[in-house]
Design a protein around this motif. Structure first.
Motif: not given
Length: 310
Positions: A240-262
């Motif tokens: 909201k405070v940036s002039e240009i936004v390259l959108p990246v969805e926040f993924f948070n549905d891992h089955t295994f908590f030890m994996l790096p975030a999608q």
């Protein structure tokens, strides 16, 4: 009997949690002896009905504990929370984390490595597809143009993956001969924003778009005339405070908590798309890449299929 240390300092501010004390239910259990009678009733109701409380109203909790609503609020503040809404949010987070950490993911006869590889592949491909679908080529071209014409680009971010990706972006830009600097210290981010001027570009990377140091630095840099670009979630405070936004969805549905975030895969994809678009605008950058390749060849000889500049 030894009196336990209360959860709040004498100044009224929440203390930093000791190792292993970050779980809200653990904090509540240890705080009960230091609460007054009404507050203790509320704490016990929460401990005995955690999932229900995470969806209940403050009135419902107060009624079940046979106390007033202000007593519920006082109990929340005694354990370092701003109010009942913050309590519910924290409870929901802790319940999800507890479920993830305590769910048995592997049995003795499970083909765990094979399953892990499949999960990694599915999660990374899903993130890449999501990032590709969210990419607007017009916005991407606008972002590339801003980078190419900037006097200097500052890459800012905090936390685990975002700070690493800032350094990755810096590495990719400098190889094309672009003036760039990654700043990972939150104080220096504000300092750079304080002396920003027209012609500067601030690129902020954040998976959530929430960290205050990054949001505030972008706001300050923009108020001083700098161009601002964010790689983050749409509709986040940073976006909201940036002039240009390259959108990246926040993924948070891992089955295994030890994996790096999608989200990390999506961020890398977006950075690669940005850098490819920038390179197409800078045909003369090939001279820089050739110079880098020659330097590395002199260092360790010719290596087949060697990445340029890495």
């Amino acid at each position: 009997m030894t009196k336990r240390t209360p959860p709040l300092s004498s100044s009224g501010k929440s203390k930093l949690p000791s190792r292993g004390s970050g779980n809200l239910l653990d904090i509540l259990r240890s705080s009960v002896p230091d609460l007054n009678n009404g507050e203790a009733k509320v704490a016990r109701i929460i401990l005995a009905n955690t999932e229900w409380v995470s969806h209940a109203s403050i009135k419902a909790v107060a009624d079940r504990a046979a106390v007033s609503e202000p007593t519920v609020l006082r109990m929340c503040r005694r354990i370092g929370l701003e109010g009942f809404k913050a309590l519910k949010h924290r409870l929901a987070q802790d319940l999800i984390l507890t479920q993830v950490l305590n769910t048995p993911h592997m049995q003795d006869d499970d083909p765990f490595p094979s399953e892990l590889v499949k999960v990694m592949l599915d999660s990374s491909m899903g993130a890449l597809r999501g990032a590709a679908q969210a990419t607007d080529v017009k916005v991407l071209d606008k972002a590339a143009a801003a980078v190419v014409k900037s006097r200097i680009t500052y890459c800012i971010g905090v936390g685990g993956s975002s700070s690493v990706l800032c350094e990755e972006l810096e590495n990719r830009m400098f190889r094309l001969g672009l003036p760039v600097q990654s700043i990972l210290d939150s104080y220096r981010q504000r300092m750079a924003a304080a002396v920003a001027k027209k012609g500067d570009l601030f690129v902020a990377i954040s998976s959530t778009g929430v960290p205050a140091p990054v949001v505030q630095s972008i706001e300050l840099a923009r108020s001083n005339g700098a161009m601002t670009l964010a790689i983050t979630q749409v509709d986040s405070p940073l976006a909201k405070v940036s002039e240009i936004v390259l959108p990246v969805e926040f993924f948070n549905d891992h089955t295994f908590f030890m994996l790096p975030a999608q989200t990390r895969y999506a961020q890398l994809f977006t950075i690669d798309c940005l850098m490819g678009t920038i390179a197409a605008r800078m045909p003369d950058a090939a001279v820089n890449l050739q110079s880098i390749r020659n330097t590395l060849r002199a260092l360790h000889g010719t290596i087949r299929h060697q990445p340029i500049g890495d």
